[in-house]
Design an enzyme around this catalytic site. Structure first.
Site, PDB file in Angstrom:
ATOM      1  N   LYS A 164      18.905  33.211   9.250  1.00 48.32           N
ATOM      2  CA  LYS A 164      19.708  32.526   9.795  1.00 48.32           C
ATOM      3  C   LYS A 164      21.150  33.128   9.193  1.00 48.32           C
ATOM      4  O   LYS A 164      21.248  33.018   7.932  1.00 48.32           O
ATOM      5  CB  LYS A 164      19.794  30.966  10.143  1.00 48.32           C
ATOM      6  CG  LYS A 164      19.961  30.360   8.894  1.00 48.32           C
ATOM      7  CD  LYS A 164      21.329  30.015   8.516  1.00 48.32           C
ATOM      8  CE  LYS A 164      22.042  29.367   9.422  1.00 48.32           C
ATOM      9  NZ  LYS A 164      23.617  28.969   8.867  1.00 48.32           N
ATOM     10  N   THR A 209      24.174  33.331   0.832  1.00 42.82           N
ATOM     11  CA  THR A 209      24.822  32.500   1.960  1.00 42.82           C
ATOM     12  C   THR A 209      24.473  32.744   3.203  1.00 42.82           C
ATOM     13  O   THR A 209      24.721  33.107   4.187  1.00 42.82           O
ATOM     14  CB  THR A 209      26.307  32.694   1.887  1.00 42.82           C
ATOM     15  OG1 THR A 209      26.668  34.106   2.378  1.00 42.82           O
ATOM     16  CG2 THR A 209      27.171  32.517   0.776  1.00 42.82           C
ATOM     17  N   GLU A 237      30.416  35.336  12.995  1.00 40.62           N
ATOM     18  CA  GLU A 237      30.819  34.456  13.832  1.00 40.62           C
ATOM     19  C   GLU A 237      32.209  35.071  14.488  1.00 40.62           C
ATOM     20  O   GLU A 237      33.173  35.640  13.991  1.00 40.62           O
ATOM     21  CB  GLU A 237      31.326  33.152  13.163  1.00 40.62           C
ATOM     22  CG  GLU A 237      30.210  32.237  12.844  1.00 40.62           C
ATOM     23  CD  GLU A 237      30.789  30.932  12.088  1.00 40.62           C
ATOM     24  OE1 GLU A 237      29.803  30.182  12.027  1.00 40.62           O
ATOM     25  OE2 GLU A 237      31.792  31.070  11.257  1.00 40.62           O
ATOM     26  N   ASN A 272      35.573  28.121  13.541  1.00 39.53           N
ATOM     27  CA  ASN A 272      35.646  27.178  12.567  1.00 39.53           C
ATOM     28  C   ASN A 272      36.684  26.282  12.499  1.00 39.53           C
ATOM     29  O   ASN A 272      36.913  25.543  11.641  1.00 39.53           O
ATOM     30  CB  ASN A 272      35.797  28.222  11.306  1.00 39.53           C
ATOM     31  CG  ASN A 272      34.522  29.055  10.978  1.00 39.53           C
ATOM     32  OD1 ASN A 272      33.693  28.447  10.229  1.00 39.53           O
ATOM     33  ND2 ASN A 272      34.362  30.364  11.570  1.00 39.53           N
ATOM     34  N   SER A 315      32.692  19.616  15.268  1.00 43.23           N
ATOM     35  CA  SER A 315      32.471  19.146  16.658  1.00 43.23           C
ATOM     36  C   SER A 315      31.708  20.142  17.719  1.00 43.23           C
ATOM     37  O   SER A 315      31.254  19.661  18.624  1.00 43.23           O
ATOM     38  CB  SER A 315      33.911  19.053  17.485  1.00 43.23           C
ATOM     39  OG  SER A 315      34.507  20.137  17.448  1.00 43.23           O
TER      40      SER A 315
END
Length: 406
Positions: A178, A189, A275, A401, A406
């Site tokens: 992942k 990381t 991302e 980010n 949330s």
């Protein structure tokens, strides 16, 4: 080498599963994974270099100190980092698995990924260990379930497996990973779990992994942030029954090649899934005077946020490539360097002997509109090379980010 199905379940004797336990808010998301072997494995691992590390890193380092393990448990949605009771809860996860599998707690590695500083509801994990392990299987579907359960902001699962031959025996190796954001490994990381039925000594398994990360996991960048939690763990149970690999001969080289193929695939998948990313960027530094210079040059290029933004905007701004080469921490002669940018559409020389070259803007636009962009930096100073992987920097990276919790 033959690519096969099965991920971490491709190798003999390995079982896996992934389920929803309640850690994540979305009930449609899996958040708890297990990988285990029927027999005790030699274990190798590399860990994040971030000085603020997750409780899972501390506990796993201690448990794997003897180079042995039988299981890995991992939760997503909560990093279990910077919590006063973090170590206690990480140990509780190991204990829960150990009691159910009737093995030592020391034979369990633990991993967590997600939001930092939020107390982990470990009771949700403990009560779900039974259904997690009860439905674990040695199947391709089981590997996909585990790969799905370790994801955070990833948009697709990352898994691969290969079969190869050593000493007349078929050996298999597979992995899942992942990683989408907080990617700038120095190791590491990300989370990556590798399983193999190869019969290899723990010493050489650790050496193979430690050496390979220099050319794989340490050569990817999404956003320049080094995470607090992540690690790569490799387990080998010897079930292939090949002659033991206990010296650095030809069989060891074959194993290292297979390991590299697994790691390279997983790394490229993570870079591609950065991302908000829309493009994979690969930089290969060739004809370098030494391997370390090649690594630093290629990593510097794909780490440049200015270049990432230019690639997103399909702007052939070669100056940003030259700039990134220039601040790499190594010595070289810029007057020998040449830069080529390519994709499926075609390729283009943009820089040579210290100066930019004229190019067709329309062709450049078509090259950069492709989903995978390659930058070749020819150092013209030797015979060494290295490759690094990154992605473009998009508006969506900030959106993701800006509301991560949330």
């Amino acid at each position: 080498m033959k690519e096969i199905k099965g991920g971490v379940c491709a190798a003999k004797g390995f079982f896996a599963n992934g389920i929803y336990s309640g850690i994540k808010k979305k009930k449609t998301s899996k958040d708890l994974a297990i990988i285990y072997s029927e027999s005790l494995c030699n274990a190798a691992a590399v860990y994040t270099q971030n000085k603020v590390c997750g409780a899972n890193i501390i506990v796993s380092k201690e448990n794997l100190k003897n180079g042995k393990a039988k299981a890995i448990i991992c939760n997503s949605g909560n990093a279990n980092t910077c919590n006063k009771d973090g170590i206690e809860k990480a140990k509780a996860m190991c204990k829960g698995v150990a009691e159910y599998l009737k093995i030592s707690e020391k034979d369990v590695a633990v991993a967590s990924t997600g939001v930092i500083g939020v107390p982990l509801q470990v009771e949700l994990i403990i009560k779900n260990i039974k259904p997690l392990i009860d439905k674990a299987k040695n199947s391709a579907e089981a590997s996909k379930n585990a790969a799905n359960a370790i994801m955070t902001t990833d948009t697709f699962i990352k898994e691969i497996a290969f079969a190869f031959e050593i000493g007349g025996k078929t050996v298999k190796i597979g992995g899942i990973a992942k990683g989408s954001g907080m990617i700038h490994p120095n190791m590491a990381t990300l989370l990556a779990f590798i399983t193999t039925d190869a019969n290899i000594s723990q010493k050489l398994l650790q050496k193979a992994l430690r050496e390979d990360i220099k050319n794989t996991y340490n050569m990817i960048n999404v956003d320049g942030d080094t995470s607090t939690n992540d690690m790569v763990v490799a387990l080998s149970n010897g079930e292939a029954k090949n002659p033991i690999i206990d010296r650095e001969g030809n069989n060891y080289k074959i194993f290292c090649k297979a390991l590299n193929m697994v790691n390279t695939y997983l790394c490229k998948s993570m870079a591609k899934d950065g991302e908000g990313a829309t493009k994979l960027i690969e930089c290969e530094a060739i004809n370098s005077k030494d391997i370390e210079t090649a690594r630093k040059i290629s990593k510097s290029v794909i780490s440049s946020n200015l270049l990432k933004a230019a690639i997103f905007g399909c702007d052939m701004n070669w100056g940003r490539i030259a700039c990134a080469i220039g601040y790499a921490d190594c010595k070289f002669d810029i007057n020998k360097v040449a830069i080529n940018v390519s994709s499926k559409f075609g390729n283009m020389n943009v820089f040579e002997k210290g100066y930019g070259l004229k190019f067709d803007e329309k062709k450049a636009l078509k090259i950069l509109k492709e989903k995978e962009i390659k930058i070749t930096v020819n150092m013209n100073s030797g015979k060494n090379k290295a490759t690094a992987w990154g992605c473009d920097l998009t508006y969506d990276y900030v959106k993701i980010n800006g509301s991560y919790r949330s």
